[in-house]
Write a protein that holds these residues in place. Structure first.
Motif, PDB file in Angstrom:
ATOM      1  N   GLY A   1      -6.196 -32.312  48.039  1.00 19.86           N
ATOM      2  CA  GLY A   1      -5.735 -32.314  49.424  1.00 19.86           C
ATOM      3  C   GLY A   1      -4.593 -31.348  49.665  1.00 19.86           C
ATOM      4  N   GLN A   2      -3.654 -31.277  48.717  1.00 19.83           N
ATOM      5  CA  GLN A   2      -2.551 -30.328  48.859  1.00 19.83           C
ATOM      6  C   GLN A   2      -3.044 -28.887  48.778  1.00 19.83           C
ATOM      7  N   THR A   3      -4.016 -28.638  47.907  1.00 21.85           N
ATOM      8  CA  THR A   3      -4.547 -27.276  47.761  1.00 21.85           C
ATOM      9  C   THR A   3      -5.290 -26.838  49.012  1.00 21.85           C
ATOM     10  N   LEU A   4      -6.015 -27.740  49.646  1.00 18.11           N
ATOM     11  CA  LEU A   4      -6.710 -27.395  50.894  1.00 18.11           C
ATOM     12  C   LEU A   4      -5.735 -26.905  51.955  1.00 18.11           C
ATOM     13  N   SER A   5      -4.523 -27.456  51.957  1.00 17.16           N
ATOM     14  CA  SER A   5      -3.513 -27.013  52.922  1.00 17.16           C
ATOM     15  C   SER A   5      -2.851 -25.704  52.495  1.00 17.16           C
ATOM     16  N   LEU A   6      -2.577 -25.578  51.190  1.00 18.96           N
ATOM     17  CA  LEU A   6      -1.853 -24.399  50.717  1.00 18.96           C
ATOM     18  C   LEU A   6      -2.700 -23.133  50.731  1.00 18.96           C
ATOM     19  N   ARG A   7      -4.011 -23.262  50.568  1.00 18.96           N
ATOM     20  CA  ARG A   7      -4.842 -22.052  50.466  1.00 18.96           C
ATOM     21  C   ARG A   7      -4.912 -21.272  51.779  1.00 18.96           C
ATOM     22  N   GLU A   8      -4.497 -21.896  52.887  1.00 16.36           N
ATOM     23  CA  GLU A   8      -4.497 -21.213  54.176  1.00 16.36           C
ATOM     24  C   GLU A   8      -3.131 -20.627  54.519  1.00 16.36           C
ATOM     25  N   ARG A   9      -2.158 -20.743  53.598  1.00 19.12           N
ATOM     26  CA  ARG A   9      -0.811 -20.241  53.877  1.00 19.12           C
ATOM     27  C   ARG A   9      -0.753 -18.726  53.727  1.00 19.12           C
ATOM     28  N   GLU A  10       0.347 -18.166  54.280  1.00 20.63           N
ATOM     29  CA  GLU A  10       0.466 -16.706  54.325  1.00 20.63           C
ATOM     30  C   GLU A  10       0.609 -16.081  52.942  1.00 20.63           C
ATOM     31  N   PHE A  11       1.313 -16.747  52.020  1.00 19.61           N
ATOM     32  CA  PHE A  11       1.535 -16.116  50.715  1.00 19.61           C
ATOM     33  C   PHE A  11       0.229 -16.019  49.923  1.00 19.61           C
TER      34      PHE A  11
ATOM     35  N   PHE B   1      -2.980 -20.279  39.518  1.00 23.15           N
ATOM     36  CA  PHE B   1      -1.946 -20.744  38.587  1.00 23.15           C
ATOM     37  C   PHE B   1      -0.600 -20.047  38.755  1.00 23.15           C
ATOM     38  N   THR B   2      -0.540 -19.016  39.587  1.00 22.15           N
ATOM     39  CA  THR B   2       0.747 -18.352  39.831  1.00 22.15           C
ATOM     40  C   THR B   2       1.238 -18.575  41.247  1.00 22.15           C
ATOM     41  N   GLU B   3       0.351 -18.616  42.206  1.00 20.16           N
ATOM     42  CA  GLU B   3       0.734 -18.804  43.600  1.00 20.16           C
ATOM     43  C   GLU B   3       0.663 -20.277  44.028  1.00 20.16           C
ATOM     44  N   LEU B   4      -0.428 -20.964  43.687  1.00 14.42           N
ATOM     45  CA  LEU B   4      -0.619 -22.339  44.149  1.00 14.42           C
ATOM     46  C   LEU B   4       0.070 -23.374  43.266  1.00 14.42           C
TER      47      LEU B   4
ATOM     48  N   MET C   1      -8.780 -29.721  37.952  1.00 11.61           N
ATOM     49  CA  MET C   1      -9.955 -30.013  38.766  1.00 11.61           C
ATOM     50  C   MET C   1      -9.615 -30.048  40.258  1.00 11.61           C
ATOM     51  N   GLY C   2      -8.447 -30.584  40.609  1.00 17.08           N
ATOM     52  CA  GLY C   2      -8.054 -30.640  42.008  1.00 17.08           C
ATOM     53  C   GLY C   2      -7.815 -29.265  42.611  1.00 17.08           C
ATOM     54  N   ILE C   3      -7.158 -28.373  41.852  1.00 16.53           N
ATOM     55  CA  ILE C   3      -6.913 -27.014  42.349  1.00 16.53           C
ATOM     56  C   ILE C   3      -8.235 -26.270  42.536  1.00 16.53           C
ATOM     57  N   ILE C   4      -9.123 -26.397  41.558  1.00 16.99           N
ATOM     58  CA  ILE C   4     -10.417 -25.699  41.658  1.00 16.99           C
ATOM     59  C   ILE C   4     -11.217 -26.209  42.848  1.00 16.99           C
ATOM     60  N   ALA C   5     -11.268 -27.535  43.021  1.00 20.87           N
ATOM     61  CA  ALA C   5     -12.038 -28.102  44.130  1.00 20.87           C
ATOM     62  C   ALA C   5     -11.445 -27.712  45.478  1.00 20.87           C
ATOM     63  N   GLY C   6     -10.120 -27.758  45.599  1.00 24.68           N
ATOM     64  CA  GLY C   6      -9.491 -27.445  46.882  1.00 24.68           C
ATOM     65  C   GLY C   6      -9.535 -25.977  47.234  1.00 24.68           C
ATOM     66  N   TYR C   7      -9.443 -25.101  46.237  1.00 27.15           N
ATOM     67  CA  TYR C   7      -9.398 -23.670  46.538  1.00 27.15           C
ATOM     68  C   TYR C   7     -10.787 -23.091  46.797  1.00 27.15           C
ATOM     69  N   PHE C   8     -11.770 -23.432  45.962  1.00 23.54           N
ATOM     70  CA  PHE C   8     -13.095 -22.818  46.093  1.00 23.54           C
ATOM     71  C   PHE C   8     -13.907 -23.464  47.212  1.00 23.54           C
ATOM     72  N   GLY C   9     -13.775 -24.792  47.381  1.00 22.48           N
ATOM     73  CA  GLY C   9     -14.535 -25.461  48.425  1.00 22.48           C
ATOM     74  C   GLY C   9     -16.031 -25.377  48.183  1.00 22.48           C
TER      75      GLY C   9
ATOM     76  N   ALA D   1      -1.510 -13.038  51.453  1.00 24.39           N
ATOM     77  CA  ALA D   1      -0.867 -11.809  50.975  1.00 24.39           C
ATOM     78  C   ALA D   1      -1.318 -11.462  49.560  1.00 24.39           C
ATOM     79  N   ALA D   2      -1.447 -12.486  48.699  1.00 22.07           N
ATOM     80  CA  ALA D   2      -1.909 -12.233  47.331  1.00 22.07           C
ATOM     81  C   ALA D   2      -3.337 -11.712  47.326  1.00 22.07           C
ATOM     82  N   ARG D   3      -4.187 -12.259  48.189  1.00 22.03           N
ATOM     83  CA  ARG D   3      -5.568 -11.763  48.271  1.00 22.03           C
ATOM     84  C   ARG D   3      -5.605 -10.319  48.761  1.00 22.03           C
ATOM     85  N   SER D   4      -4.776 -10.002  49.757  1.00 23.02           N
ATOM     86  CA  SER D   4      -4.777  -8.647  50.307  1.00 23.02           C
ATOM     87  C   SER D   4      -4.298  -7.614  49.294  1.00 23.02           C
ATOM     88  N   LEU D   5      -3.477  -8.046  48.348  1.00 25.94           N
ATOM     89  CA  LEU D   5      -2.996  -7.137  47.301  1.00 25.94           C
ATOM     90  C   LEU D   5      -3.958  -7.024  46.126  1.00 25.94           C
ATOM     91  N   GLY D   6      -5.080  -7.733  46.218  1.00 19.18           N
ATOM     92  CA  GLY D   6      -6.099  -7.624  45.180  1.00 19.18           C
ATOM     93  C   GLY D   6      -5.921  -8.592  44.028  1.00 19.18           C
TER      94      GLY D   6
END
Length: 330
Positions: free
Chosen positions: A213-223, A239-242, A140-148, A226-231
């Protein structure tokens, strides 16, 4: 333009490979190796970890330990109880070589055996409840922090509702309303599953807020970019990057959540909604001892000390683990 430096055949200048032969190679260390080095320097945390491992081994090998000592948790020793006073005949709560921690008043059951078997109930419920709350809170924390957006708002308000829920009153009401058989579970198995559900399902918002809170910070990182840009799709990013970058806070908070669940299970057993007698439980032993403290005051010491040592050991180890994995928190 300068001419290159030429080395004569008889010159003493050595080749670069020869110079590097005597230099010791410096091996790189991973973050987990660095954290382990920090943890080893914390003697208090290591002591707490050793006690935690000892308690887990005691819980696992409880039948073997009681067999070696020659005691059992549910056998009555009426010959060691004064029938008129309903107390132990010997001094110091009936402590002897046969009964290292003494015996219970009224029925004469061995306290050492019940402490050892009580560790199985307390640690089993604490570990399973922590696992349930960590899984739900992490997802639930990852979903809430990533999707916003509205997803974050919905999950955050759901966390607030769960945090405001009167958990103890709900546990008392639920245990009284649940029948004696559900989904093939009866007796102690049903009570353990019920307590695990109550503690784990209603405590996930605590870790969910941290992971959000940790996910809100990590979702703005470069990796992640990069994963989004690669599709990469969203489940892959979650579940693989965050998730691998959230292992450290999850592990730290889990070690700090276990002693809280030990205390909560003891409180439920003390109130009479834990496992049913004659199954040993530290909270039930404290409840019984509270009725006999005037005539058998030492009966309070073993279960109270067991709860105190367990909670203290997990807290010391959890604090040291937090400092090792995140030195900026010191």
């Amino acid at each position: 333009m300068s001419t290159p430096l030429e080395v004569e055949p008889g010159s003493s200048a050595a080749a670069p490979e020869a110079v590097l032969e005597g230099v010791r190679k410096i091996e790189g260390r991973s973050l987990w190796q660095i954290s382990w080095m920090r943890l080893k320097r914390d003697k208090v945390a290591i002591a707490g970890g050793i006690i935690v491992v000892f308690l887990i081994l005691v819980a696992i090998f409880a039948p073997l330990i009681c067999k070696l000592v020659g005691v059992t948790p549910n056998d009555f020793h009426q010959d060691l109880v004064d029938p008129s006073l309903q107390t132990s005949i010997g001094k110091w709560n009936g402590i002897s070589w046969d009964h290292p921690f003494g015996i219970e008043p009224v029925n004469g059951r061995d306290i050492f055996a019940r402490i050892v078997y009580g560790a199985r109930i307390s640690l089993l419920i604490a570990f399973l409840a922590t696992l349930l709350s960590v899984v739900i809170g992490t997802v639930m924390g990852i979903i809430a922090g990533y999707f916003g957006g509205w997803v974050d708002t919905l999950i955050s308000r759901l966390m607030d509702i769960f945090l405001a829920f009167p958990l103890v009153l709900f546990a008392l009401a639920l245990v009284g309303a649940i029948p004696d058989r559900i989904l093939g579970l009866t007796g102690d198995a049903l009570r353990v599953a019920l307590i695990v559900f109550i503690i784990g399902f209603f405590s996930w918002p605590y870790i969910g807020r941290i992971i959000r809170g940790q996910t809100l910070s990590l979702r703005e990182r470069e990796f992640v970019d990069a994963a989004r840009s690669l599709g990469a799709r969203r489940p892959y990013i979650l579940f693989t990057e965050l998730l691998p970058n959230l292992i450290a806070p999850i592990l730290v908070y889990a070690t700090l959540l276990i002693p809280t669940n030990v205390l909560f299970e003891a409180a439920l057993s003390y109130l009479g909604v834990g496992v049913r007698p004659p199954t040993a439980s530290w909270g039930d032993m404290l409840s019984t001892a509270a009725n006999w403290y005037q005539v058998e005051p030492l009966f309070l010491v073993p279960p109270g000390l067991a709860i105190f040592v367990t909670v203290l050991a997990f807290n010391l180890f959890g604090d040291g683990l937090r400092d090792a994995l995140d030195p900026r928190s010191r």
